[in-house]
Design a protein around this motif. Structure first.
Motif, PDB file in Angstrom:
ATOM      1  N   ALA A 109       0.789  -1.284   0.023  1.00 36.28           N
ATOM      2  CA  ALA A 109      -0.113  -0.111  -0.050  1.00 36.28           C
ATOM      3  C   ALA A 109       0.831   1.211  -0.027  1.00 36.28           C
ATOM      4  O   ALA A 109       0.450   2.042  -0.869  1.00 36.28           O
ATOM      5  N   ALA A 110       1.895   1.355   0.715  1.00 38.40           N
ATOM      6  CA  ALA A 110       2.747   2.313   1.053  1.00 38.40           C
ATOM      7  C   ALA A 110       3.506   2.601  -0.496  1.00 38.40           C
ATOM      8  O   ALA A 110       3.666   3.473  -0.989  1.00 38.40           O
ATOM      9  N   GLN A 111       3.840   1.329  -1.156  1.00 36.90           N
ATOM     10  CA  GLN A 111       4.566   1.416  -2.532  1.00 36.90           C
ATOM     11  C   GLN A 111       3.375   2.250  -3.459  1.00 36.90           C
ATOM     12  O   GLN A 111       4.093   2.844  -4.467  1.00 36.90           O
ATOM     13  N   SER A 112       2.328   2.098  -3.240  1.00 41.32           N
ATOM     14  CA  SER A 112       1.485   2.419  -4.464  1.00 41.32           C
ATOM     15  C   SER A 112       1.310   4.051  -4.531  1.00 41.32           C
ATOM     16  O   SER A 112       0.834   4.770  -5.261  1.00 41.32           O
ATOM     17  N   PHE A 113       1.765   4.661  -3.230  1.00 40.82           N
ATOM     18  CA  PHE A 113       1.829   6.085  -3.275  1.00 40.82           C
ATOM     19  C   PHE A 113       3.059   6.634  -3.696  1.00 40.82           C
ATOM     20  O   PHE A 113       3.108   8.070  -3.594  1.00 40.82           O
ATOM     21  N   MET A 114       3.965   6.259  -4.183  1.00 38.74           N
ATOM     22  CA  MET A 114       5.340   6.332  -4.284  1.00 38.74           C
ATOM     23  C   MET A 114       5.741   6.433  -5.629  1.00 38.74           C
ATOM     24  O   MET A 114       5.182   5.330  -6.436  1.00 38.74           O
ATOM     25  N   PRO A 115       6.171   7.587  -6.563  1.00 33.41           N
ATOM     26  CA  PRO A 115       6.541   7.558  -7.743  1.00 33.41           C
ATOM     27  C   PRO A 115       7.382   6.486  -8.266  1.00 33.41           C
ATOM     28  O   PRO A 115       8.236   6.329  -7.537  1.00 33.41           O
ATOM     29  N   GLY A 116       6.982   5.803  -9.299  1.00 33.63           N
ATOM     30  CA  GLY A 116       7.840   4.908  -9.838  1.00 33.63           C
ATOM     31  C   GLY A 116       7.649   3.548  -9.351  1.00 33.63           C
ATOM     32  O   GLY A 116       8.324   2.434  -9.590  1.00 33.63           O
ATOM     33  N   ARG A 117       6.751   3.422  -8.502  1.00 31.14           N
ATOM     34  CA  ARG A 117       6.568   2.123  -7.695  1.00 31.14           C
ATOM     35  C   ARG A 117       5.138   1.727  -7.729  1.00 31.14           C
ATOM     36  O   ARG A 117       4.182   2.421  -7.937  1.00 31.14           O
ATOM     37  N   SER A 118       4.801   0.553  -7.616  1.00 33.73           N
ATOM     38  CA  SER A 118       3.443  -0.039  -7.589  1.00 33.73           C
ATOM     39  C   SER A 118       3.231  -1.400  -6.684  1.00 33.73           C
ATOM     40  O   SER A 118       4.064  -1.775  -6.221  1.00 33.73           O
ATOM     41  N   ALA A 119       2.157  -1.362  -6.505  1.00 28.97           N
ATOM     42  CA  ALA A 119       1.469  -2.287  -5.650  1.00 28.97           C
ATOM     43  C   ALA A 119       0.904  -3.570  -6.425  1.00 28.97           C
ATOM     44  O   ALA A 119       0.398  -3.613  -7.245  1.00 28.97           O
ATOM     45  N   GLU A 120       1.637  -4.632  -5.774  1.00 24.84           N
ATOM     46  CA  GLU A 120       1.447  -6.141  -6.627  1.00 24.84           C
ATOM     47  C   GLU A 120       0.809  -7.215  -5.570  1.00 24.84           C
ATOM     48  O   GLU A 120       1.553  -7.114  -4.584  1.00 24.84           O
ATOM     49  N   VAL A 121      -0.287  -7.842  -6.061  1.00 25.86           N
ATOM     50  CA  VAL A 121      -0.668  -8.895  -5.272  1.00 25.86           C
ATOM     51  C   VAL A 121       0.231  -9.968  -5.224  1.00 25.86           C
ATOM     52  O   VAL A 121       0.429 -10.634  -4.145  1.00 25.86           O
ATOM     53  N   VAL A 122       0.936 -10.085  -6.371  1.00 20.71           N
ATOM     54  CA  VAL A 122       1.892 -11.150  -6.277  1.00 20.71           C
ATOM     55  C   VAL A 122       3.261 -11.137  -5.233  1.00 20.71           C
ATOM     56  O   VAL A 122       3.699 -12.056  -4.563  1.00 20.71           O
ATOM     57  N   ASP A 123       3.598 -10.011  -5.202  1.00 20.01           N
ATOM     58  CA  ASP A 123       4.432  -9.488  -3.890  1.00 20.01           C
ATOM     59  C   ASP A 123       4.072  -9.946  -2.787  1.00 20.01           C
ATOM     60  O   ASP A 123       4.748 -10.525  -1.901  1.00 20.01           O
ATOM     61  N   VAL A 124       2.807  -9.615  -2.340  1.00 24.12           N
ATOM     62  CA  VAL A 124       2.100 -10.116  -1.121  1.00 24.12           C
ATOM     63  C   VAL A 124       2.207 -11.506  -0.842  1.00 24.12           C
ATOM     64  O   VAL A 124       2.196 -12.251   0.182  1.00 24.12           O
ATOM     65  N   LEU A 125       1.643 -12.289  -1.952  1.00 26.79           N
ATOM     66  CA  LEU A 125       1.748 -13.852  -1.901  1.00 26.79           C
ATOM     67  C   LEU A 125       3.294 -14.104  -1.717  1.00 26.79           C
ATOM     68  O   LEU A 125       3.238 -15.309  -0.840  1.00 26.79           O
ATOM     69  N   ALA A 126       4.042 -13.701  -2.348  1.00 21.32           N
ATOM     70  CA  ALA A 126       5.467 -13.997  -2.109  1.00 21.32           C
ATOM     71  C   ALA A 126       5.950 -13.818  -0.809  1.00 21.32           C
ATOM     72  O   ALA A 126       6.661 -14.605  -0.063  1.00 21.32           O
ATOM     73  N   SER A 127       5.633 -12.816  -0.037  1.00 15.50           N
ATOM     74  CA  SER A 127       5.649 -12.567   1.283  1.00 15.50           C
ATOM     75  C   SER A 127       5.037 -13.564   2.137  1.00 15.50           C
ATOM     76  O   SER A 127       5.799 -14.026   3.238  1.00 15.50           O
ATOM     77  N   LEU A 128       3.935 -14.069   1.726  1.00 13.53           N
ATOM     78  CA  LEU A 128       3.161 -15.022   2.644  1.00 13.53           C
ATOM     79  C   LEU A 128       3.938 -16.171   2.506  1.00 13.53           C
ATOM     80  O   LEU A 128       4.031 -17.258   3.561  1.00 13.53           O
ATOM     81  N   VAL A 129       4.501 -16.742   1.242  1.00 14.84           N
ATOM     82  CA  VAL A 129       5.427 -17.895   0.829  1.00 14.84           C
ATOM     83  C   VAL A 129       6.584 -17.565   2.074  1.00 14.84           C
ATOM     84  O   VAL A 129       6.909 -18.716   2.756  1.00 14.84           O
ATOM     85  N   GLY A 130       7.154 -16.597   2.434  1.00 14.62           N
ATOM     86  CA  GLY A 130       8.391 -16.668   3.094  1.00 14.62           C
ATOM     87  C   GLY A 130       8.098 -16.850   4.536  1.00 14.62           C
ATOM     88  O   GLY A 130       8.556 -17.380   5.298  1.00 14.62           O
TER      89      GLY A 130
END
Length: 160
Positions: A109-130
């Protein structure tokens, strides 16, 4: 000549050949000392603060390219969940995963407010895997250590 129990335990190390004595490792996984738990909390907090601080910097844009960014998510949340394992003494496993999930969602969510960055559901899933890997490994290690037989002098043929 009779050999006393005390002379056997002093003459032969109880966990010869093991890098870390089983009782110590089991204690760290199931009942860590208060200083160890505090240290785990401080390190976990430091990791989270650094995640948000450095993630908000301009150099964070494209710092880790796909698909390696998923591995970074897995590794980071593996470390955080492992520290939470020590902090919570191996209890509240679902809570550890939920905390890591909330951290992952907050980070995206924080990344979605930063220029040049985006929020991705796949990143959340990768974090859950860890997080799931860390909790699963902690659970398996804890169970294996609790089931493993301990070495006694009588099991080696030496009678007291």
């Amino acid at each position: 000549m009779r050999v006393s129990q005390n002379s056997i335990s002093m003459a032969t190390p109880p966990h010869e050949g093991h890098p870390l004595p089983r009782p110590l490792l089991l204690a760290c996984l199931t009942n860590p000392s208060r200083p160890l738990r505090v240290l785990a909390a401080v390190i976990a907090l430091g990791v989270v603060v650094n995640l948000f601080h450095h993630g908000a910097q301009p150099y964070a844009v494209g710092a880790v390219t796909p698909p390696w960014d998923k591995l970074a998510h897995i590794a980071l949340h593996f470390v955080v969940a492992s520290l939470l394992w020590v902090l919570f003494s191996g209890r509240h496993r679902v809570g550890m995963v939920v905390l890591c999930a909330l951290l992952a969602v907050a980070d995206e969510a924080a990344q979605s407010f930063m220029p040049g960055r985006s929020a991705e559901v796949v990143d959340v899933l990768a974090s859950l895997v860890g997080a799931l890997l860390a909790v699963s490994m902690g659970t398996l290690m804890q169970r294996a250590l609790m089931r493993a037989p301990t070495r006694h002098p009588t099991s080696e043929g030496i009678q007291p």
